[in-house]
Design a protein around this motif. Structure first.
Motif, PDB file in Angstrom:
ATOM      1  N   HIS A  33       0.592  10.986  23.991  1.00  0.00           N
ATOM      2  CA  HIS A  33       0.537   9.899  23.006  1.00  0.00           C
ATOM      3  C   HIS A  33       1.574  10.077  21.890  1.00  0.00           C
ATOM      4  O   HIS A  33       1.466   9.449  20.842  1.00  0.00           O
ATOM      5  CB  HIS A  33      -0.842   9.810  22.358  1.00  0.00           C
ATOM      6  N   CYS A  80       1.734  12.491  19.924  1.00  0.00           N
ATOM      7  CA  CYS A  80       0.927  12.895  18.760  1.00  0.00           C
ATOM      8  C   CYS A  80       1.522  14.098  18.032  1.00  0.00           C
ATOM      9  O   CYS A  80       1.155  14.379  16.896  1.00  0.00           O
ATOM     10  CB  CYS A  80      -0.508  13.182  19.178  1.00  0.00           C
ATOM     11  N   ARG A  87      -3.838  17.031  14.278  1.00  0.00           N
ATOM     12  CA  ARG A  87      -3.059  16.070  15.056  1.00  0.00           C
ATOM     13  C   ARG A  87      -3.443  16.063  16.537  1.00  0.00           C
ATOM     14  O   ARG A  87      -2.831  15.348  17.328  1.00  0.00           O
ATOM     15  CB  ARG A  87      -1.561  16.364  14.927  1.00  0.00           C
ATOM     16  N   PHE A 107      -2.704   5.051  18.461  1.00  0.00           N
ATOM     17  CA  PHE A 107      -1.301   5.474  18.468  1.00  0.00           C
ATOM     18  C   PHE A 107      -0.355   4.330  18.833  1.00  0.00           C
ATOM     19  O   PHE A 107       0.853   4.546  18.921  1.00  0.00           O
ATOM     20  CB  PHE A 107      -1.108   6.644  19.441  1.00  0.00           C
ATOM     21  N   ASP A 165       5.050   8.686  14.697  1.00  0.00           N
ATOM     22  CA  ASP A 165       4.435   9.136  15.941  1.00  0.00           C
ATOM     23  C   ASP A 165       4.007   7.916  16.747  1.00  0.00           C
ATOM     24  O   ASP A 165       4.337   6.777  16.410  1.00  0.00           O
ATOM     25  CB  ASP A 165       3.246  10.068  15.664  1.00  0.00           C
TER      26      ASP A 165
END
Length: 417
Positions: free
Chosen positions: A36, A38, A89, A260, A273
């Protein structure tokens, strides 16, 4: 990253000062792949006496008498880094995300150390720290404070690396160019068969000084398997078609994934992100972008899944898999790999993706068929994989260009401890 005094960097006659090399390496490593996007990693530069002694002890080394206020000595010009998982995170919606986060950190650590090596700072030893299971980890994070009071509460240490200056360096510009060219391409791929010689090189490629090569000879624990036969690719596509909708229909998993998805490029740049709809689906007209934004919202998805919308999305992905000239599976040779093996698996993934990029190939991970044990087991059985699969991706040459995703500032992942 907090600035350090000259005594805490390599002497001018030793080439690139470590602080400068580390900043450059972190900027390069920020482009490492992660679930993702991340970016769940962190790295501590052990400067303080407590941190350096802890790092040296874990590595079985000794640190001499230190000057006041510093962990360095005139005789000791080595450096220590601590790779960590940033728990603030990490993805948590599925049990499989725990391994995905360690893989992401391993990829980051590999790129970071490879970039440092090109600047004359190769890693020479590595020692992994077995992370405590989440269920038994104190909420205050005190078990992670062996590196001193400046160690972030949210960071879980994964491994300690020692580095020594060397007169040997590498091509930093080439590595940086490859990293910027490497990104997920979710578009169609050319149907041309990939040269078997290229696939053979990708199966055996291994890096120079890095997370994989530091210390004793690396015992290979990852098998690379390319899926090129029509029947095997059809088997992967069938699994995607039947099970690829789980991410959309799983309430917690989709809510986390959706968190996300950024509204537009400006939103993605502000967050640093995640991914935009354009990075997920390619160029979209304004009306279609608006429609997709509504359709993918968790509340809407809960309604649409009753009409089978998640299965439609899964079939679309399956069609992409079926039309791709190849897929790749990376497997652990152990059915129950420990944390060290998983982090090293991430390093192998980074190595593979960089080499694939150099060969003009692109990847599109198909993680959903690995995130549930029953589907993963069926994949391993149908392909005859030799171990536990931890990465599966489409592989080919791109037809269209997909924009790279945005990244957080490199300094966010660095701490002086």
């Amino acid at each position: 990253m907090t600035s350090t005094s000259p005594s805490q960097s390599a002497p001018a006659n030793r080439g690139v000062a470590f602080e400068d090399a580390l900043q450059v390496a972190a900027e390069a490593a920020a482009y490492s792949p992660s679930s993702h996007n991340c970016q769940p990693w962190g790295v501590g530069w052990a400067i303080g006496a407590v941190a350096r002694h802890a790092a040296a002890k874990l590595l079985g080394e000794s640190v001499g008498h230190t000057a006041a206020g510093s962990g360095h000595t005139a005789q000791d010009d080595g450096e220590y880094l601590v790779l960590a998982l940033d728990r603030e995170r990490q993805l948590t919606a599925l049990p499989s995300h725990e391994a995905e986060m360690l893989i992401s950190c391993g990829a980051y650590g590999e790129v970071l150390l490879r970039s440092l090596a090109t600047q004359g700072w190769p890693a020479d030893r590595v020692r992994f720290v077995d992370p405590a299971p989440a269920a038994h980890r104190p909420k205050d994070g005190n078990t992670d404070r062996i590196f001193g009071g400046r160690w972030p509460d949210a960071w879980m240490p994964l491994c300690v690396v020692s580095l020594r200056h060397s007169d040997t360096s590498g091509d930093l510009a080439e590595l940086s160019e490859t990293l910027h060219a490497r990104h997920t391409n979710r578009g169609p791929y050319r149907p041309d068969r990939i040269d078997p010689a290229v696939l053979a090189r990708l199966s055996t490629s291994r890096p120079g000084p890095s997370l994989l090569r530091a210390g004793p000879e690396y015992d290979r624990t990852v098998i690379v398997r390319h899926v090129v036969a029509d029947a095997e690719r059809a088997a992967v596509a069938d699994l995607v078609s039947r099970h690829g909708g789980r991410d959309f229909s799983h309430r917690l998993a989709w809510r986390e994934t959706h968190s996300f998805i950024r509204h537009d490029e400006a939103d993605a740049e502000a967050h640093g992100d995640g991914f935009t709809l354009g990075q997920l689906f390619g160029p979209l007209s304004p009306p279609r972008r608006f429609g997709m934004r509504i359709a993918l919202a968790p509340r809407t998805m809960r309604i649409l899944r009753h009409g089978g919308y998640h299965r439609i999305l899964a079939r679309q992905l399956a069609a992409m898999v079926r039309r791709s000239p190849a897929a790749v599976a990376l497997c652990f040779d152990d059915e129950t790999p420990d944390a060290e093996a998983v982090v090293r698996g991430g390093a192998v993934l980074a190595d593979y993706w960089l080499e694939a990029t150099r060969a003009g190939l692109v990847l599109h991970p198909v993680s959903v068929i690995l995130q549930h044990d029953d589907v993963r087991a069926e994949l391993e059985q149908r392909l005859g994989l030799p171990g536990r699969a931890f990465f599966v991706s489409r592989l080919g040459r791109a037809v269209t260009t997909f924009p790279p995703s945005h990244r957080l500032a490199a300094s966010r992942a660095l701490r002086v401890v």
